[in-house]
Design a protein around this motif. Sequence first.
Motif, PDB file in Angstrom:
ATOM      1  N   ASP A  52      -5.675  12.625  -4.407  1.00 38.58           N
ATOM      2  CA  ASP A  52      -6.790  12.392  -5.427  1.00 38.58           C
ATOM      3  C   ASP A  52      -6.528  10.915  -5.671  1.00 38.58           C
ATOM      4  OD1 ASP A  52      -9.043  13.317  -7.807  1.00 38.58           O
ATOM      5  OD2 ASP A  52      -7.954  11.502  -8.575  1.00 38.58           O
ATOM      6  N   PRO A  53      -7.502  10.006  -5.498  1.00 36.36           N
ATOM      7  CA  PRO A  53      -7.413   8.437  -5.604  1.00 36.36           C
ATOM      8  C   PRO A  53      -6.855   8.366  -6.682  1.00 36.36           C
ATOM      9  CG  PRO A  53      -9.616   9.032  -4.836  1.00 36.36           C
ATOM     10  CD  PRO A  53      -9.052  10.307  -5.266  1.00 36.36           C
ATOM     11  N   GLU A  54      -7.075   8.551  -7.824  1.00 39.40           N
ATOM     12  CA  GLU A  54      -6.373   8.384  -9.281  1.00 39.40           C
ATOM     13  C   GLU A  54      -4.860   8.543  -9.192  1.00 39.40           C
ATOM     14  OE1 GLU A  54      -6.744   7.658 -13.759  1.00 39.40           O
ATOM     15  OE2 GLU A  54      -7.703   7.216 -12.084  1.00 39.40           O
ATOM     16  N   ILE A  55      -4.352   9.803  -8.641  1.00 44.05           N
ATOM     17  CA  ILE A  55      -3.065  10.089  -8.353  1.00 44.05           C
ATOM     18  C   ILE A  55      -2.313   9.218  -7.583  1.00 44.05           C
ATOM     19  CG2 ILE A  55      -1.450  12.036  -7.715  1.00 44.05           C
ATOM     20  CD1 ILE A  55      -3.227  12.525 -10.092  1.00 44.05           C
ATOM     21  N   LEU A  56      -3.000   8.780  -6.347  1.00 46.74           N
ATOM     22  CA  LEU A  56      -2.343   7.673  -5.375  1.00 46.74           C
ATOM     23  C   LEU A  56      -1.896   6.221  -6.074  1.00 46.74           C
ATOM     24  CD1 LEU A  56      -4.252   8.756  -2.020  1.00 46.74           C
ATOM     25  CD2 LEU A  56      -1.956   9.602  -2.995  1.00 46.74           C
ATOM     26  N   SER A  57      -3.002   6.141  -6.879  1.00 48.42           N
ATOM     27  CA  SER A  57      -2.710   4.976  -7.609  1.00 48.42           C
ATOM     28  C   SER A  57      -2.132   4.795  -8.848  1.00 48.42           C
ATOM     29  CB  SER A  57      -4.262   4.238  -7.804  1.00 48.42           C
ATOM     30  OG  SER A  57      -4.815   5.127  -8.751  1.00 48.42           O
ATOM     31  N   THR A  58      -1.605   5.933  -9.421  1.00 49.75           N
ATOM     32  CA  THR A  58      -1.074   6.050 -10.752  1.00 49.75           C
ATOM     33  C   THR A  58       0.383   6.872 -10.806  1.00 49.75           C
ATOM     34  OG1 THR A  58      -2.361   7.635 -11.584  1.00 49.75           O
ATOM     35  CG2 THR A  58      -3.095   5.630 -11.975  1.00 49.75           C
ATOM     36  N   LEU A  59       0.420   7.799 -10.151  1.00 50.53           N
ATOM     37  CA  LEU A  59       1.603   8.516  -9.944  1.00 50.53           C
ATOM     38  C   LEU A  59       2.725   7.833  -9.328  1.00 50.53           C
ATOM     39  CD1 LEU A  59       2.606  11.593 -10.371  1.00 50.53           C
ATOM     40  CD2 LEU A  59       2.310  11.974  -7.818  1.00 50.53           C
ATOM     41  N   GLN A  60       3.733   7.840 -10.197  1.00 52.27           N
ATOM     42  CA  GLN A  60       5.036   7.095 -10.096  1.00 52.27           C
ATOM     43  C   GLN A  60       6.033   7.563  -9.417  1.00 52.27           C
ATOM     44  OE1 GLN A  60       5.015   3.388 -11.378  1.00 52.27           O
ATOM     45  NE2 GLN A  60       2.927   4.188 -11.056  1.00 52.27           N
ATOM     46  N   THR A  61       6.683   7.008  -8.517  1.00 50.94           N
ATOM     47  CA  THR A  61       7.986   7.187  -7.796  1.00 50.94           C
ATOM     48  C   THR A  61       8.763   6.025  -7.668  1.00 50.94           C
ATOM     49  OG1 THR A  61       8.832   8.367  -5.703  1.00 50.94           O
ATOM     50  CG2 THR A  61       6.992   6.869  -5.619  1.00 50.94           C
ATOM     51  N   VAL A  62      10.086   6.368  -7.535  1.00 51.64           N
ATOM     52  CA  VAL A  62      11.204   5.488  -7.547  1.00 51.64           C
ATOM     53  C   VAL A  62      11.653   5.282  -6.278  1.00 51.64           C
ATOM     54  CG1 VAL A  62      13.036   6.946  -8.420  1.00 51.64           C
ATOM     55  CG2 VAL A  62      13.114   4.255  -9.111  1.00 51.64           C
ATOM     56  N   SER A  63      11.968   4.036  -5.668  1.00 48.30           N
ATOM     57  CA  SER A  63      12.359   3.547  -4.370  1.00 48.30           C
ATOM     58  C   SER A  63      13.929   3.798  -4.575  1.00 48.30           C
ATOM     59  CB  SER A  63      11.935   2.332  -4.048  1.00 48.30           C
ATOM     60  OG  SER A  63      12.521   1.218  -4.687  1.00 48.30           O
ATOM     61  N   ALA A  64      14.619   3.566  -3.335  1.00 45.19           N
ATOM     62  CA  ALA A  64      16.071   3.436  -3.241  1.00 45.19           C
ATOM     63  C   ALA A  64      16.377   2.013  -3.793  1.00 45.19           C
ATOM     64  CB  ALA A  64      16.463   3.346  -1.557  1.00 45.19           C
ATOM     65  N   THR A  65      15.518   1.000  -3.909  1.00 42.98           N
ATOM     66  CA  THR A  65      15.975   0.011  -4.729  1.00 42.98           C
ATOM     67  C   THR A  65      15.739  -0.285  -6.098  1.00 42.98           C
ATOM     68  OG1 THR A  65      13.969  -1.197  -4.088  1.00 42.98           O
ATOM     69  CG2 THR A  65      15.760  -1.544  -2.522  1.00 42.98           C
ATOM     70  N   CYS A  66      15.496   1.056  -6.514  1.00 37.16           N
ATOM     71  CA  CYS A  66      15.406   1.229  -8.127  1.00 37.16           C
ATOM     72  C   CYS A  66      14.158   0.722  -8.706  1.00 37.16           C
ATOM     73  CB  CYS A  66      16.345   0.873  -9.012  1.00 37.16           C
ATOM     74  SG  CYS A  66      17.983   1.776  -8.569  1.00 37.16           S
TER      75      CYS A  66
END
Length: 262
Positions: free
Chosen positions: A65-79
């Motif tokens: 979903d476009p809303e999910i792709l633009s708002t669902l958060q994930t954290v990177s290896a660089t925090c």
Amino acid sequence: MADREVKFSFKQLSGKRFDVVDGKDNQDDLLKWSMKGRIKLQMYSFDQPFQAYQKERFVQDFMNDPEILSTLQTVSATCRWSPVGIPAKSVKVKAVPCSVLSMSFFDRLYENNIARENGHLHKCLDEFYEDFTIADELRKVLLLEDSDNYDTFSDADRDEFLFRLFKHVCLGGKLCQYEDMVDKYLEFTKTLYKDLISVQKNPETKELSIVSNVFSIQAEDEKENMYYPADTLHEQNFSYLVVDPLKRHVTVLFHKFGSSIY
């Protein structure tokens, strides 16, 4: 055939705040457990009636979903937190049992001398299991199948959402400093569980029941590489979707194993 025609759309409820993770009261504990800045709760609404048998379609639509792709958060290896951004070619969805209504579920920790009456955890000589140091009987119960008290909780107990949350909190992140008392783990788990699940009362019997559906999810990109909740499998890399079919809300609980973000 009709089910395949259903397409779920989602809208972020950005005003929803989860004090258990975002509030100031638990920040010191999350930092101590190496989970601060690596755990997140987000809530969305959806626009179609939901039945549990639709879980694969629901999650597939969710992760594209476009809303999910633009708002669902994930954290990177660089925090750094950022939107997930990547559409899912495929998803893996597992229904998670969610039926426990009382924290008395954990009374057996005291009954089996894993914790003393005052909540103090029984210590043991250090052992190591994958990324975790086992320094007390609680972590033995959580991790070591050959431990004396492992059968305190059955396989069915361990699959329950409440037990999963408790285990996640107890194991923490990469630099987790373990508690000497079980109380903080139980209190945090109780608050988190209450924030996530929805219950209703039977008007005739007055009994409570849980209406939420819980799913653990993973997503793969077009090259069939897992990217969500992380690019590697780990006990403490997880994402759960908690679906309230009555309110048409879905809450995402995400955590990625690592060190606390200050």
